[in-house]
Design an enzyme around this catalytic site. Structure first.
Site, PDB file in Angstrom:
ATOM      1  N   SER A  45     -18.816 -24.625 -29.162  1.00  0.00           N
ATOM      2  CA  SER A  45     -17.742 -25.608 -28.988  1.00  0.00           C
ATOM      3  C   SER A  45     -18.293 -26.965 -29.418  1.00  0.00           C
ATOM      4  O   SER A  45     -19.139 -27.541 -28.759  1.00  0.00           O
ATOM      5  CB  SER A  45     -17.270 -25.653 -27.536  1.00  0.00           C
ATOM      6  OG  SER A  45     -18.348 -25.991 -26.692  1.00  0.00           O
ATOM      7  N   MET A  64     -22.204 -29.364 -25.644  1.00  0.00           N
ATOM      8  CA  MET A  64     -21.815 -28.181 -26.400  1.00  0.00           C
ATOM      9  C   MET A  64     -22.089 -26.925 -25.572  1.00  0.00           C
ATOM     10  O   MET A  64     -23.046 -26.876 -24.809  1.00  0.00           O
ATOM     11  CB  MET A  64     -22.633 -28.162 -27.689  1.00  0.00           C
ATOM     12  CG  MET A  64     -22.223 -27.117 -28.684  1.00  0.00           C
ATOM     13  SD  MET A  64     -23.188 -27.290 -30.213  1.00  0.00           S
ATOM     14  CE  MET A  64     -22.414 -28.716 -30.958  1.00  0.00           C
ATOM     15  N   CYS A  65     -21.228 -25.933 -25.739  1.00  0.00           N
ATOM     16  CA  CYS A  65     -21.487 -24.651 -25.085  1.00  0.00           C
ATOM     17  C   CYS A  65     -21.410 -23.536 -26.114  1.00  0.00           C
ATOM     18  O   CYS A  65     -20.855 -23.705 -27.198  1.00  0.00           O
ATOM     19  CB  CYS A  65     -20.534 -24.400 -23.920  1.00  0.00           C
ATOM     20  SG  CYS A  65     -18.867 -23.959 -24.366  1.00  0.00           S
ATOM     21  N   LYS A  66     -22.003 -22.413 -25.749  1.00  0.00           N
ATOM     22  CA  LYS A  66     -21.989 -21.233 -26.610  1.00  0.00           C
ATOM     23  C   LYS A  66     -20.871 -20.324 -26.136  1.00  0.00           C
ATOM     24  O   LYS A  66     -20.702 -20.096 -24.935  1.00  0.00           O
ATOM     25  CB  LYS A  66     -23.328 -20.513 -26.523  1.00  0.00           C
ATOM     26  CG  LYS A  66     -23.390 -19.232 -27.350  1.00  0.00           C
ATOM     27  CD  LYS A  66     -24.683 -18.492 -27.127  1.00  0.00           C
ATOM     28  CE  LYS A  66     -24.642 -17.844 -25.774  1.00  0.00           C
ATOM     29  NZ  LYS A  66     -25.787 -17.026 -25.444  1.00  0.00           N
TER      30      LYS A  66
END
Length: 190
Positions: A45, A64-66
């Site tokens: 993201s 940010m995330c996965k």
């Protein structure tokens, strides 16, 4: 008397038309010929835009995330996101159920008890995807969110520009658009 009534009706109609023009588009297009199998896999993201107050309140703390997209048994998608929260990795899975055309899904939030539409607006499958979600958190509380997903943690500048233009076309303002900073935490395969 009729002239006075007509004047008021005309002003009311102009007000309604003005509101309609200022309102963001309720419908967004979906990726033509969407190929769900190519959409599967790991995404990051990279950007968010939302009309929700939580984004303005929390955006300084967001990173940010996965996310991993996998097929669900009902023909939909499991979207599993891992993100940093209170110095710990947290994982959440959303079941996106098919809703009409390919690339259109619905999601029922257990937290809000509401159903949201989620559309894959545009993707090249290899580098980026633009998603748009909308729904209602309650009476009079409409919720809209755009998300930029990237296959890498460093999306190209052109993708950020594309996302910003898309968000503005949906009525989001600069202060409601955020590009999430990279983090090394919670990004490894688990």
């Amino acid at each position: 008397m009729a002239t006075h009534h007509t004047l008021w009706m005309g002003l009311a109609l102009l007000g309604v038309l003005g509101d309609l023009q200022a309102a963001p588009e309720a419908q967004v297009s979906v990726q033509p010929n969407f190929q769900q199998d190519k959409f599967l896999g790991r995404w990051f993201s990279a950007g968010l835009a939302s009309n929700s107050s939580w984004l303005r309140e929390k955006k300084a703390a967001l990173s940010m995330c996965k996310s991993v997209v996998a097929p669900a048994t009902d023909g939909g998608l499991n979207l599993t996101s891992t993100f940093l929260r209170k110095n710990q990795c947290e994982t959440r899975t959303m079941l996106l159920q098919p809703a009409g055309s390919l690339g259109s899904y619905s999601y029922r939030s257990p937290h809000w008890g509401s159903t949201y539409s989620v559309s894959v607006v545009e993707t090249d499958y290899d580098q980026y995807a633009l998603l748009y979600s909308q729904g209602s958190k309650g009476p009079g509380e409409d919720f809209r969110m755009a998300t930029l997903y990237s296959r890498t943690q460093t999306p190209r500048a052109e993708l950020k520009e594309k996302f910003t233009a898309f968000c503005k076309a949906q009525g989001f303002t600069e202060d409601t658009i955020v590009f999430l900073p990279q983090t090394d935490k919670c990004m490894t395969e688990q």
